[in-house]
Motif scaffolding. Structure first.
Motif, PDB file in Angstrom:
ATOM      1  N   LEU A 232       0.830  -1.197   0.000  1.00 12.82           N
ATOM      2  CA  LEU A 232       0.000   0.000   0.000  1.00 12.82           C
ATOM      3  C   LEU A 232       0.865   1.247   0.000  1.00 12.82           C
ATOM      4  N   LEU A 233       1.910   1.248   0.830  1.00 17.77           N
ATOM      5  CA  LEU A 233       2.766   2.433   0.900  1.00 17.77           C
ATOM      6  C   LEU A 233       3.480   2.674  -0.434  1.00 17.77           C
ATOM      7  N   ALA A 234       3.995   1.610  -1.051  1.00 14.12           N
ATOM      8  CA  ALA A 234       4.704   1.778  -2.320  1.00 14.12           C
ATOM      9  C   ALA A 234       3.774   2.330  -3.396  1.00 14.12           C
ATOM     10  N   ARG A 235       2.557   1.815  -3.468  1.00 13.88           N
ATOM     11  CA  ARG A 235       1.611   2.323  -4.463  1.00 13.88           C
ATOM     12  C   ARG A 235       1.249   3.772  -4.189  1.00 13.88           C
ATOM     13  N   SER A 236       1.098   4.110  -2.900  1.00 16.77           N
ATOM     14  CA  SER A 236       0.771   5.494  -2.551  1.00 16.77           C
ATOM     15  C   SER A 236       1.894   6.441  -2.961  1.00 16.77           C
ATOM     16  N   ALA A 237       3.130   6.032  -2.677  1.00 12.55           N
ATOM     17  CA  ALA A 237       4.262   6.898  -2.992  1.00 12.55           C
ATOM     18  C   ALA A 237       4.433   7.084  -4.493  1.00 12.55           C
ATOM     19  N   LEU A 238       4.155   6.049  -5.271  1.00 15.76           N
ATOM     20  CA  LEU A 238       4.331   6.126  -6.713  1.00 15.76           C
ATOM     21  C   LEU A 238       3.086   6.611  -7.440  1.00 15.76           C
ATOM     22  N   GLY A 239       1.974   6.726  -6.707  1.00 16.33           N
ATOM     23  CA  GLY A 239       0.745   7.159  -7.357  1.00 16.33           C
ATOM     24  C   GLY A 239       0.184   6.113  -8.288  1.00 16.33           C
ATOM     25  N   VAL A 240       0.391   4.833  -7.951  1.00 15.84           N
ATOM     26  CA  VAL A 240      -0.068   3.740  -8.796  1.00 15.84           C
ATOM     27  C   VAL A 240      -1.362   3.183  -8.235  1.00 15.84           C
ATOM     28  N   VAL A 241      -2.334   2.966  -9.083  1.00 20.76           N
ATOM     29  CA  VAL A 241      -3.572   2.300  -8.694  1.00 20.76           C
ATOM     30  C   VAL A 241      -3.405   0.817  -8.992  1.00 20.76           C
ATOM     31  N   ALA A 242      -3.645  -0.020  -7.980  1.00 20.32           N
ATOM     32  CA  ALA A 242      -3.442  -1.459  -8.156  1.00 20.32           C
ATOM     33  C   ALA A 242      -4.348  -2.004  -9.237  1.00 20.32           C
ATOM     34  N   SER A 243      -3.792  -2.852 -10.085  1.00 26.80           N
ATOM     35  CA  SER A 243      -4.571  -3.531 -11.118  1.00 26.80           C
ATOM     36  C   SER A 243      -5.280  -4.720 -10.518  1.00 26.80           C
ATOM     37  N   PRO A 244      -6.524  -5.011 -10.956  1.00 27.12           N
ATOM     38  CA  PRO A 244      -7.195  -6.192 -10.433  1.00 27.12           C
ATOM     39  C   PRO A 244      -6.548  -7.483 -10.882  1.00 27.12           C
ATOM     40  N   GLU A 245      -5.738  -7.421 -11.933  1.00 32.31           N
ATOM     41  CA  GLU A 245      -5.064  -8.613 -12.438  1.00 32.31           C
ATOM     42  C   GLU A 245      -3.584  -8.542 -12.068  1.00 32.31           C
ATOM     43  N   PRO A 246      -3.028  -9.648 -11.573  1.00 35.96           N
ATOM     44  CA  PRO A 246      -1.603  -9.628 -11.239  1.00 35.96           C
ATOM     45  C   PRO A 246      -0.743  -9.516 -12.482  1.00 35.96           C
ATOM     46  N   ALA A 247       0.371  -8.828 -12.331  1.00 39.13           N
ATOM     47  CA  ALA A 247       1.319  -8.743 -13.435  1.00 39.13           C
ATOM     48  C   ALA A 247       2.001 -10.088 -13.597  1.00 39.13           C
ATOM     49  N   PRO A 248       2.463 -10.414 -14.773  1.00 42.13           N
ATOM     50  CA  PRO A 248       3.148 -11.695 -14.961  1.00 42.13           C
ATOM     51  C   PRO A 248       4.420 -11.747 -14.138  1.00 42.13           C
ATOM     52  N   VAL A 249       4.723 -12.933 -13.628  1.00 45.66           N
ATOM     53  CA  VAL A 249       5.927 -13.109 -12.814  1.00 45.66           C
ATOM     54  C   VAL A 249       7.148 -13.153 -13.715  1.00 45.66           C
TER      55      VAL A 249
END
Length: 627
Positions: free
Chosen positions: A610-627
């Motif tokens: 949560l903190l990393a997304r807040s700092a970067l201004g990123v909205v979490a995607s409902p789908e995970p990114a590929p590993v």
């Protein structure tokens, strides 16, 4: 231009496990930024990056982690997590089997292979894991992420004229960044007035006094051999002192027909230990329960709590629900494990229990019908520990506490007492609900501080945060060898100016112990008003961070933890404003922090994410990114 469309610089203050977790999340989410945009991360910490101060590799192997190998999964998020270039990082157990044999020196690798998931690993070995993870995160960072480590302290932060953040380091150099993340972990507090008085007294009379704080071999070198030493505090810091001052000075433990025995080296002091309870924390459990198809919690849920109104009071509204949860978990296991000691079936008992309130007449009648022996029934005394009564001499007290420890080891290591473990599992599930309620400000301010933080959570720590069973077995052996002596509960430490000596006494025995050395074998909870951290102190004095305080009927209640906005972990000013470019996370930040709040705690990964997304201004995607 949006903040996501330009280069960015972040200063991460703290490079221990928490800071490393935040760094890994920053790298994971950096891939969601526009191509060609750089993220510079300045990591500031005087201690080794990865392990930090607590888990640094340069410490004795006698100091052990207080969680099992299998429990350390701090870098393993949910299946839906967005993974960084490092991929889903291994748990500690996975690292021990897949990495340690090939990357550690032969002797250390061999020791690592002897550990199982139920082992309590040496802290330096855990530090090797944290070091490897930090190096892995840095080594696999995207080309767009540039990481610079500064082995020093951050001493101040100021707002630049363009909104940038100017971080001053201990060498007076400065970093100009866009955002700052505070992740220092458990910072040290300043000495209390009593500690300052005792330090002055010790200096005047050529005594030795060690104020509260973390202990290691260097700090304990000045403790004299062969003399009585007073230790105030009977928790995990005492256990560390015990290990370093006894086995660490050349003594050894041997298994005999009568149990564990200690063979002294002659260089040990005699440790006189006392505390408020006068008892050591409960040992960790040495076994596990069968898988339960019904998840916890069953009765103490956030919805059930909120149905009682608002604001909630812990004693009035939550304690009955919590007690029902813990008791029901106990009885479910009791019906499974001891069918010869009950009447009826669990199904019938649970159906009747569902609509009853904890501790009421109907509850008591149902339990009495179903569990005939009163000694088989759940009471909080099974989890709590108290010394009651007085003893005519110190030897009688020694026998009493040795019996208590022996009983605790039997209950915690023998599956015949599995209902107690089930009760503890119910307690831990209840703590998760409490965290949710606190995060949503559901409790009254008075109840949050006085009933929950100062009353209930210390009990949770006593029940769940104790040492491995082996440590209590060693404590028994040292007691029988005469090298550990129990002072009793409510121990009072005084400085006798006429005789130039420290004195310790408990109201339960007439004996008074004198010594020329006193160790505060305890950690004080880090609070913002008493912080010894220069950076936090300066922010606090300017009103740029504040201890979380809630007002009720003109009275302010504070836990001493740093106030942040729950939705994004932005640092709060004294006037309640959230700073747009400063964040904080960790055990000193506002919220419920119970036993195990660290690399093994649930929510550890999620709060870093949560903190990393807040700092970067990123909205979490409902789908995970590929590993």
């Amino acid at each position: 231009m949006s903040t996501a469309d330009r280069d960015r610089a972040i200063c991460l203050v703290g490079a221990g496990p928490r800071g490393t977790s935040v760094l890994e999340r920053l790298c994971a989410w950096a891939a969601h930024r526009p191509t060609g945009r750089y993220l510079d991360v300045h990591v500031v910490d005087p201690f080794p990056p990865g392990p930090g101060r607590i888990w640094r590799r340069a410490q004795s192997d006698l100091l052990r982690m207080n969680s099992t190998v299998a429990a350390v999964r701090m870098f393993t998020g949910p299946e839906t997590a967005v993974h960084g270039p490092a991929g889903p990082l291994p748990s500690f157990a996975e690292w021990l089997s897949a990495v340690a044999p090939y990357e550690l020196p032969a002797a250390q690798a061999a020791a690592a292979q002897r550990l199982t998931g139920d082992s309590f690993a040496p802290r330096p070995l855990v530090g090797e894991y944290f070091t490897w993870v930090f190096d892995r995160v840095v080594g696999t960072a995207p080309e767009s992420v540039r990481i610079v480590v500064h082995r020093t302290r951050a001493t101040d932060i100021a707002d630049g004229p363009d909104g940038s953040q100017v971080v001053t380091l201990a060498d007076r150099s400065r970093l100009v960044v866009d955002q700052v993340v505070l992740a220092q972990g458990n910072f040290e507090s300043r000495a209390t007035p009593e500690e300052r008085r005792l330090t002055e007294f010790a200096d005047q009379h050529r005594l030795r006094y060690l104020p509260s704080g973390y202990v290691d071999e260097d700090r304990l070198q000045e403790v004299p051999a062969g003399e009585p030493v007073l230790l105030r505090g009977f928790g995990l810091t005492f256990v560390d002192c015990m290990a370093l001052l006894c086995e660490g000075r050349g003594g050894r433990f041997e298994q005999t027909d009568d149990g564990l025995a200690y063979r002294p080296s002659g260089r040990e002091p005699v440790l006189f230990v006392g505390s408020r309870r006068g008892l050591p924390y409960h040992a960790k459990f040495g076994y596990a329960l069968p898988a339960d198809p019904q998840p916890l919690p069953r009765y103490f849920t956030a919805d059930a709590a909120r149905s009682r109104g608002a604001p909630l009071e812990f004693g009035r509204d939550l304690w009955p629900l919590l007690s029902k949860e813990v008791a029901a978990a106990y009885y479910r296991e009791f019906f499974r494990a001891r069918p010869d000691r009950v009447r009826g079936t669990w199904t019938d008992f649970a159906a009747a229990l569902a609509d009853l309130d904890w501790g009421g007449r109907e509850w008591d009648e149902l339990v009495a019908r179903s569990v005939p022996a009163e000694s088989d029934r759940f009471t909080w005394d099974l989890l709590d520990g108290q010394l009651e009564g007085t003893w005519g001499d110190a030897e009688a007290l020694q026998r009493e506490i040795r019996q208590y420890i022996d009983d605790d080891l039997r209950h915690r290591c023998d599956p015949a007492h599995s209902p107690q473990l089930a009760a503890v599992n119910g307690l831990l599930a209840a703590v998760e609900v409490l965290i949710e309620l606190v995060e949503s400000d559901a409790l009254s301010a008075r109840s949050l501080v006085l009933e929950l933080e100062n009353g209930f959570l210390p009990l949770v720590s006593f029940v769940t945060s104790g040492p491995p069973p082996r440590r209590l077995a060693e404590l028994l052996a040292l007691s029988r060898a005469g090298l550990v002596r129990f002072l009793g509960p409510d121990v009072a430490i005084t400085a006798d100016p006429e005789r130039g000596i420290f004195r310790a006494a408990s109201p339960v025995v007439p004996d008074v112990v004198e010594a020329r050395c006193l160790i505060e074998s305890r950690l004080r909870a880090p609070t913002l008003p008493d912080t010894g951290d220069d950076l936090l102190r300066r922010l606090r004095d300017r009103g740029e961070c504040t201890a979380r305080t809630r007002w009720e009927e003109g009275v302010g209640y504070t836990t001493g933890t740093i106030g942040v906005r729950a939705s994004d972990r932005r640092l709060l000013h004294a006037d309640g404003r959230a700073h747009p470019r400063r964040f904080a996370v960790g055990p000193y930040v506002a919220g419920v922090h119970a036993a195990g709040d660290g690399p093994v705690a649930s929510g550890f990964f999620e709060s870093s994410d949560l903190l990393a997304r807040s700092a970067l201004g990123v909205v979490a995607s409902p789908e995970p990114a590929p590993v």
